[in-house]
Design an enzyme around this catalytic site. Structure first.
Site: not given
Length: 342
Positions: A84, A116
């Protein structure tokens, strides 16, 4: 000396015997091309290559692999986190390790972006791998290449495919919080059309997008990312699956509670993710839209019946993703610490 001139002069030196034997016309043509690069500032663009570090840091890939293996042996979930992290890097400014930069005088870190913050993990694992490589070859191997190789190794270490990684990326001197928060990264609530468009903007097809989504065969998601789906989406979710997920995700609490993206085999890279989608057991809305009567239904069916095809397509799509707008040649820098500019 500029990167491309160094490469050309190195080539001329190595092949001095050839030049002694070659005809004057061949030698003249080669030196004409060299002068053309110098006088006209012709790009002579450096290209990514699987052998990029063979001479300058021959043990780089082995060192990265050992470091990543150690991290994943401590926490198997780290494999999905590294995949990811690589994805979130490449979709913002290209695969340039911009996501690894911490806040600084000229940097507003992408780590603080909504997609994030508190979610993307593994920064310290990449930093540790880079540190080991620096001990061997200071200032040679980029953080962008370390992250790219780490993603390949992470896949393989949990039963996923491996692939040949082209190298030679350089590291950015900037980050873009704005891009990271303004649609460059797909939302967990994205529609199918939105997903196809976002991936298409990065040169990836709908098939690439479905294959890459298959990375959700491992890893976990936080409760707040799937709460709406398990409480409010009655028609496109298996009732028993929703009930199971509600037990660990209260309607008004537990935002950070984790649930596996693949309930069946959460720690193995396999094709159960696609079987789950067909059974309406996709955890995120952006998962289930891949099988909801749209244009990607047939790809999901294909992967659910043919794990070899899924793994092959996943590897090919990872290669394509890893080559999104890389910095090469004299572009960017080689950071010795991934979180800070030189």
């Amino acid at each position: 000396m500029p990167f491309y001139l160094h490469s050309i002069f190195q080539l001329l030196t190595i092949n001095i015997f050839f030049f002694q034997m070659a005809s004057p016309n061949i030698i003249t043509a080669i030196f004409f091309l060299l002068i053309l690069c110098v006088t006209n500032n012709t790009p002579c663009e450096a290209q990514l290559s699987s052998t990029f570090y063979d001479a300058s840091c021959p043990n780089a890939l082995r060192t990265i692999r050992t470091s990543i293996r150690t991290a994943i042996s401590r926490e198997r979930r780290m494999a999905s986190s590294i995949l990811r992290l690589h994805f979130h890097d490449c979709f913002v400014q290209g695969c340039d390790a911009s996501i690894l930069l911490d806040d600084g005088p000229s940097i507003i870190s992408e780590k603080n972006a909504l997609p994030n913050k508190g979610s993307v993990r593994g920064y310290e694992v990449i930093e540790a791998a880079k540190s080991e490589v620096e001990k061997l070859c200071p200032g040679v191997v980029s953080c962008a290449d370390v992250l790219t190789v780490a993603a390949r190794d992470a896949s393989e270490m949990v039963g996923g495919p491996s692939w040949s990684v082209k190298l030679g990326r350089r590291d950015s001197t900037s980050a873009s919080l704005l891009l990271a928060e303004s649609g460059a990264l797909p939302s967990f609530k994205a529609s199918l059309d939105s997903l196809i468009s976002t991936f298409g903007d990065n040169g990836l097809s709908a098939r690439d997008m479905v294959a890459l989504s298959g990375a959700h065969t491992i890893g976990q998601a936080q409760c707040f990312l799937f709460r709406d789906r398990i409480y409010n989406n009655g028609s496109d979710i298996d009732a028993g699956f929703a009930s199971t997920r509600r037990r660990g995700c209260p309607i008004n609490d537990g935002n950070g509670n984790l649930a596996p993206l693949d309930l069946v085999t959460p720690n193995s890279f396999d094709y159960n993710y696609f079987k789950n989608l067909i059974q309406k057991k996709g955890l995120l809305e952006s998962d289930q839209v891949l099988f909801s009567g749209g244009s990607t239904d047939n790809i999901v069916r294909e992967y659910s019946n043919n794990p070899s095809k899924f793994k092959s397509d996943f590897a090919a799509a990872m290669v394509k993703m890893s080559e999104i707008r890389p910095l090469t040649g004299q572009e960017g820098v080689i950071r010795r610490i991934c979180g800070a500019l030189p």
